[in-house]
Design an enzyme around this catalytic site. Structure first.
Site, PDB file in Angstrom:
ATOM      1  N   LYS A 198       0.831  -1.213   0.000  1.00  0.00           N
ATOM      2  CA  LYS A 198       0.000   0.000   0.000  1.00  0.00           C
ATOM      3  C   LYS A 198       0.858   1.252   0.000  1.00  0.00           C
ATOM      4  O   LYS A 198       0.542   2.236  -0.675  1.00  0.00           O
ATOM      5  CB  LYS A 198      -0.949  -0.001   1.204  1.00  0.00           C
ATOM      6  CG  LYS A 198      -2.074  -1.025   1.053  1.00  0.00           C
ATOM      7  CD  LYS A 198      -3.155  -0.864   2.099  1.00  0.00           C
ATOM      8  CE  LYS A 198      -4.286  -1.841   1.825  1.00  0.00           C
ATOM      9  NZ  LYS A 198      -5.231  -1.987   2.916  1.00  0.00           N
TER      10      LYS A 198
ATOM     11  N   LYS B 209      -5.151 -10.643  -5.375  1.00  0.00           N
ATOM     12  CA  LYS B 209      -6.367 -10.981  -4.625  1.00  0.00           C
ATOM     13  C   LYS B 209      -7.501 -10.014  -4.983  1.00  0.00           C
ATOM     14  O   LYS B 209      -7.251  -8.849  -5.315  1.00  0.00           O
ATOM     15  CB  LYS B 209      -6.099 -10.966  -3.114  1.00  0.00           C
ATOM     16  CG  LYS B 209      -5.883  -9.600  -2.543  1.00  0.00           C
ATOM     17  CD  LYS B 209      -5.843  -9.597  -1.024  1.00  0.00           C
ATOM     18  CE  LYS B 209      -5.648  -8.158  -0.573  1.00  0.00           C
ATOM     19  NZ  LYS B 209      -5.768  -7.881   0.808  1.00  0.00           N
TER      20      LYS B 209
ATOM     21  N   LYS C 121     -11.343  -4.331  -2.839  1.00  0.00           N
ATOM     22  CA  LYS C 121     -12.261  -3.250  -3.191  1.00  0.00           C
ATOM     23  C   LYS C 121     -11.539  -2.051  -3.771  1.00  0.00           C
ATOM     24  O   LYS C 121     -12.124  -1.221  -4.416  1.00  0.00           O
ATOM     25  CB  LYS C 121     -13.138  -2.831  -2.014  1.00  0.00           C
ATOM     26  CG  LYS C 121     -12.437  -2.679  -0.707  1.00  0.00           C
ATOM     27  CD  LYS C 121     -13.434  -2.575   0.450  1.00  0.00           C
ATOM     28  CE  LYS C 121     -12.751  -2.750   1.782  1.00  0.00           C
ATOM     29  NZ  LYS C 121     -13.014  -4.022   2.423  1.00  0.00           N
TER      30      LYS C 121
HETATM   31  P1  AMP Z   1     -10.381  -6.035   4.216  1.00  0.00           P
HETATM   32  O1  AMP Z   1     -10.884  -6.127   2.815  1.00  0.00           O
HETATM   33  O2  AMP Z   1      -8.904  -5.824   4.275  1.00  0.00           O
HETATM   34  O3  AMP Z   1     -11.170  -5.127   5.074  1.00  0.00           O
HETATM   35  O4  AMP Z   1     -10.550  -7.508   4.840  1.00  0.00           O
HETATM   36  C1  AMP Z   1     -11.644  -7.949   5.615  1.00  0.00           C
HETATM   37  C2  AMP Z   1     -11.546  -9.466   5.746  1.00  0.00           C
HETATM   38  O5  AMP Z   1     -11.754 -10.068   4.458  1.00  0.00           O
HETATM   39  C3  AMP Z   1     -10.191  -9.972   6.234  1.00  0.00           C
HETATM   40  O6  AMP Z   1     -10.372 -11.080   7.114  1.00  0.00           O
HETATM   41  C4  AMP Z   1      -9.491 -10.430   4.978  1.00  0.00           C
HETATM   42  O7  AMP Z   1      -8.578 -11.477   5.226  1.00  0.00           O
HETATM   43  C5  AMP Z   1     -10.668 -10.936   4.137  1.00  0.00           C
HETATM   44  N1  AMP Z   1     -10.381 -10.779   2.700  1.00  0.00           N
HETATM   45  C6  AMP Z   1     -10.143  -9.608   2.036  1.00  0.00           C
HETATM   46  N2  AMP Z   1      -9.919  -9.836   0.727  1.00  0.00           N
HETATM   47  C7  AMP Z   1     -10.024 -11.187   0.554  1.00  0.00           C
HETATM   48  C8  AMP Z   1      -9.911 -12.048  -0.581  1.00  0.00           C
HETATM   49  N3  AMP Z   1      -9.660 -11.567  -1.803  1.00  0.00           N
HETATM   50  N4  AMP Z   1     -10.086 -13.385  -0.389  1.00  0.00           N
HETATM   51  C9  AMP Z   1     -10.356 -13.891   0.841  1.00  0.00           C
HETATM   52  N5  AMP Z   1     -10.466 -13.127   1.957  1.00  0.00           N
HETATM   53  C10 AMP Z   1     -10.317 -11.795   1.825  1.00  0.00           C
END
Ligand code: AMP
Length: 310
Positions: free
Chosen positions: A97, A178, A181
């Protein structure tokens, strides 16, 4: 919320919910990137609605907003004082990031410490997260163990739990990255409340390969393997079993699109009802924050006193 969040994390939360399960919307974490205050305000309650629509039941578990329980920010400081700059600057997510922006905020560097506090305040033994959070979970364990060693046993040392399939859902257009958003192309990410038409379009246009064989093999067929894992996560089959049933990419994609549309439709119906009722959402997080604070407060006090604060 996108499909990766749901399959990697939130669906596990729903499965693990109970009297001792705590889930918070991390509005303090959202401040590590530029976000318009009005947008943050709107998205916070929207996130609560999304979690409830996904199956979290406030009668069964505790749902609250991170900033409503001040111990998160307070413990953050104590934990920053047992964490090293080297540990934080080595975090993969920080490096990725930070490399994409000039003048990144200090919060982007220290965010895993706030996250460690989010976990340790509740004596969590298990933390259901997607694969991308493993490193931060490992750091949480290091911080907890160091604190316990230095100041006496105060924190439970947690472990990460991950789903068997879809712990890392990949971008549909760039299956080496991955699903996320923030940086993906509009076609690469499926959002939970996308219209059936958009879901179909995104799946049908998902990047695959030219060899034409439906096989589960992340090494040489990441695009198809990603689709097979998503498919498997909504059935009782393994990705390999699903692969055996298909000979053409188009058939696999069509069936997956239909499965996704059907599986996600009830979420959307629940979400649309919940967002029309902000007073209900506010009452859920008001109750949740009170309960969360009653657990987090004593843990914070133990940590502060162990460090010598009077
Ligand atoms: P975040 O998008 O960083 O707020 O992540 C929120 C939760 O979603 C965390 O537990 C991440 O590990 C999970 N997460 C985010 N992106 C992915 C993805 N592409 N595949 C699986 N888990 C995800």
């Amino acid at each position: 919320m996108h499909l990766g969040n749901y399959l990697g994390a939130v669906r596990q939360w729903v499965g693990a919910q109970g009297d001792e399960a705590y889930y918070c919307v991390v509005d303090l974490h959202a401040l590590t990137l530029q976000i318009d205050p009005a947008q943050l305000r709107a998205q916070t309650l929207d996130a609560v609605a999304t979690l409830l629509a996904s199956g979290l039941d406030p009668q069964v578990c505790t749902v609250f907003i991170q900033s409503h329980v001040p111990y998160h920010a307070q413990l953050n400081w104590l934990l920053e004082c047992v964490t090293t700059y080297g540990e934080l600057s080595r975090m993969t997510q920080f490096k990725e990031k930070a490399s994409r922006q000039d003048g990144y905020r200090v919060g982007l560097l220290t965010y895993p410490v706030l996250m460690a506090g989010d976990i340790l305040l509740y004596g969590a033994e298990e933390v259901p997260v997607g694969d991308d959070q493993r490193q931060h979970l490992e750091l949480t364990r290091v911080i907890a163990e160091r604190f316990n060693h230095r100041y006496g046993v105060t924190f439970t040392v947690p472990v990460a739990t991950q789903p068997k399939v879809a712990a890392r859902v990949m971008d549909l257009q760039e299956p080496s990255r991955k699903m996320s958003k923030s940086i993906s192309s509009p076609l690469g990410t499926i959002f939970m409340f996308d219209s059936p038409k958009d879901i179909e379009k995104k799946i049908m246009k998902a990047v695959t390969d030219t060899d034409g064989e439906v096989r589960f093999d992340w090494e040489s067929k990441p695009g198809i393997s990603n689709l097979l894992e998503i498919y498997a996560s909504f059935t009782n089959e393994t990705p390999e079993q699903i692969a055996h049933r298909y000979h053409r990419y188009g058939d696999l994609k069509r069936d997956l699109a239909q499965l996704l549309v059907e599986s996600l439709a009830p979420h959307k119906v629940r979400y649309e009802a919940l967002v029309k009722d902000p007073p209900y959402l506010q009452s859920v997080v008001a109750d949740g924050s009170l309960k969360a604070a009653s657990v987090a407060g004593p843990v914070y006090s133990r940590a502060a006193s162990a460090m010598g604060l009077i």
